[in-house]
Design a protein around this motif. Structure first.
Motif, PDB file in Angstrom:
ATOM      1  N   THR A  88       0.847  -1.192   0.000  1.00 24.24           N
ATOM      2  CA  THR A  88       0.000   0.000   0.000  1.00 24.24           C
ATOM      3  C   THR A  88       0.885   1.245   0.000  1.00 24.24           C
ATOM      4  O   THR A  88       1.582   1.501   0.977  1.00 24.24           O
ATOM      5  N   PRO A  89       0.865   2.055  -1.068  1.00 18.09           N
ATOM      6  CA  PRO A  89       1.811   3.172  -1.166  1.00 18.09           C
ATOM      7  C   PRO A  89       1.526   4.318  -0.209  1.00 18.09           C
ATOM      8  O   PRO A  89       2.463   4.968   0.271  1.00 18.09           O
ATOM      9  N   ASN A  90       0.254   4.586   0.091  1.00 20.12           N
ATOM     10  CA  ASN A  90      -0.077   5.703   0.974  1.00 20.12           C
ATOM     11  C   ASN A  90       0.051   5.260   2.429  1.00 20.12           C
ATOM     12  O   ASN A  90      -0.598   4.309   2.860  1.00 20.12           O
ATOM     13  N   ALA A  91       0.890   5.968   3.198  1.00 20.52           N
ATOM     14  CA  ALA A  91       1.189   5.557   4.568  1.00 20.52           C
ATOM     15  C   ALA A  91      -0.049   5.583   5.461  1.00 20.52           C
ATOM     16  O   ALA A  91      -0.256   4.684   6.288  1.00 20.52           O
ATOM     17  N   ARG A  92      -0.887   6.609   5.305  1.00 18.65           N
ATOM     18  CA  ARG A  92      -2.082   6.705   6.149  1.00 18.65           C
ATOM     19  C   ARG A  92      -3.082   5.612   5.788  1.00 18.65           C
ATOM     20  O   ARG A  92      -3.677   4.997   6.694  1.00 18.65           O
ATOM     21  N   THR A  93      -3.240   5.334   4.500  1.00 16.56           N
ATOM     22  CA  THR A  93      -4.133   4.252   4.091  1.00 16.56           C
ATOM     23  C   THR A  93      -3.636   2.920   4.644  1.00 16.56           C
ATOM     24  O   THR A  93      -4.423   2.108   5.151  1.00 16.56           O
ATOM     25  N   ARG A  94      -2.333   2.702   4.585  1.00 14.62           N
ATOM     26  CA  ARG A  94      -1.748   1.464   5.117  1.00 14.62           C
ATOM     27  C   ARG A  94      -2.001   1.348   6.620  1.00 14.62           C
ATOM     28  O   ARG A  94      -2.366   0.286   7.129  1.00 14.62           O
ATOM     29  N   GLU A  95      -1.840   2.462   7.335  1.00 15.37           N
ATOM     30  CA  GLU A  95      -2.081   2.449   8.774  1.00 15.37           C
ATOM     31  C   GLU A  95      -3.538   2.140   9.097  1.00 15.37           C
ATOM     32  O   GLU A  95      -3.829   1.304   9.970  1.00 15.37           O
TER      33      GLU A  95
END
Length: 297
Positions: free
Chosen positions: A20-27
């Protein structure tokens, strides 16, 4: 990862999150999976219960129309809407705030109104109400030029989008604060009303033997560049359901003071004054949960 037992499932899903490239989405996804799997394990969810849960999610989608947002209604009935609101306002939940739930009945593009105008656009029974509002900073400095969106249900308990007999945008309007931060409009005194119970929200309330009433209130959304946009509601302190709101929206900071006036009318009239305090931040208009009006049967 090849799964051998139930203990491997959560780790396998989380392992795939690294793409998942977006850090907030991954979190967010990682936390969602951890807590969802933990709930399933703690509840010892059965296959039948899982299928019922999937059916409820599908029903939320089927029940949502241009004039009704079932997901927003259910979020309120679970207390999620107000929890998110209070966590993100009032200096991140450290002090009282005038922010409140947007609710499922906000419509964009209501008519712009002159200061002091009425938002009653079709015959609407009820006691006349004059609202005097003010928008300020925490210091008390008035905020001029703020857009204040206003909406409410009729005293019969229906918003205009639910009721084909009401005129388009009845009891809705947008006002602009004056140089002293004030705005004024005329309407009718709101009444409490039942939330719809013909979908998953109704099933939830019935399972808990909860009523489906909301205490009487007015809705507001205040927008001004340079300040955090807030949605708000101002409640009637005499409503019998103030302590058991089906949407968990009532906070102490939002209980208004409806003052009855002697103006010689049959029903009497009321005045209400309230001040909204804005914090510096992002001015961002929310996506309206509904876009249209229910058609006549």
């Amino acid at each position: 990862m090849i799964i051998e037992t139930q203990d491997d499932v959560t780790a396998a899903v989380l392992q795939e999150m690294h793409r998942t490239p977006n850090a907030r989405t991954r979190e967010l996804l990682s936390l969602f999976v951890k807590h969802l799997h933990a709930f399933v394990r703690e509840a010892k969810l059965t296959e039948r219960e899982f299928q019922d849960a999937i059916g409820t999610i599908n029903a939320i989608g089927r029940q949502t129309t241009p004039s009704h947002n079932e997901a927003m209604l259910l979020a309120g009935a679970l207390g999620v809407s107000n929890l998110i609101c209070l966590m993100n306002n009032g200096a991140k939940g450290t002090r009282p705030t005038q922010a409140n739930n947007l609710g499922p009945f906000y419509r964009a593009d209501a008519p712009r109104c002159a200061d002091g105008a009425s938002i009653v656009r079709s015959p609407t029974a009820g006691s006349p109400l004059t609202f005097h509002g003010k928008v300020t900073e925490a210091s008390g400095t008035p905020i001029a030029g703020a857009d204040v969106h206003v909406w409410q249900s009729s005293p019969a308990g229906l918003y205009e989008n639910q009721d084909p007999s009401q005129a388009e945008m009845n009891l809705r309007g947008i006002f602009t604060t004056q140089a002293d931060g004030s705005f004024t409009f005329r309407s009718v005194k709101p009444a409490g009303y039942p939330v719809p119970i013909d979908g998953p929200t109704g099933a939830l309330l019935a399972a808990q033997k909860r009523h489906n009433m909301r205490p009487a209130h007015l809705h507001f959304l205040v927008y001004k560049p340079g300040y955090k946009t807030i949605a708000s509601q101002v409640y009637d302190p005499e409503d019998p359901n103030l302590h058991t709101d089906s949407q968990f929206g009532v906070t102490k900071a939002l209980i208004g003071n409806y003052v009855k006036r002697d103006d010689g009318s049959v029903d009497g009239s009321y005045g209400l004054e309230f001040t909204f305090v804005l914090e510096p931040g992002e001015a961002r208009m929310p996506t309206a949960p509904i876009t249209g009006k229910a058609a006549a049967a």
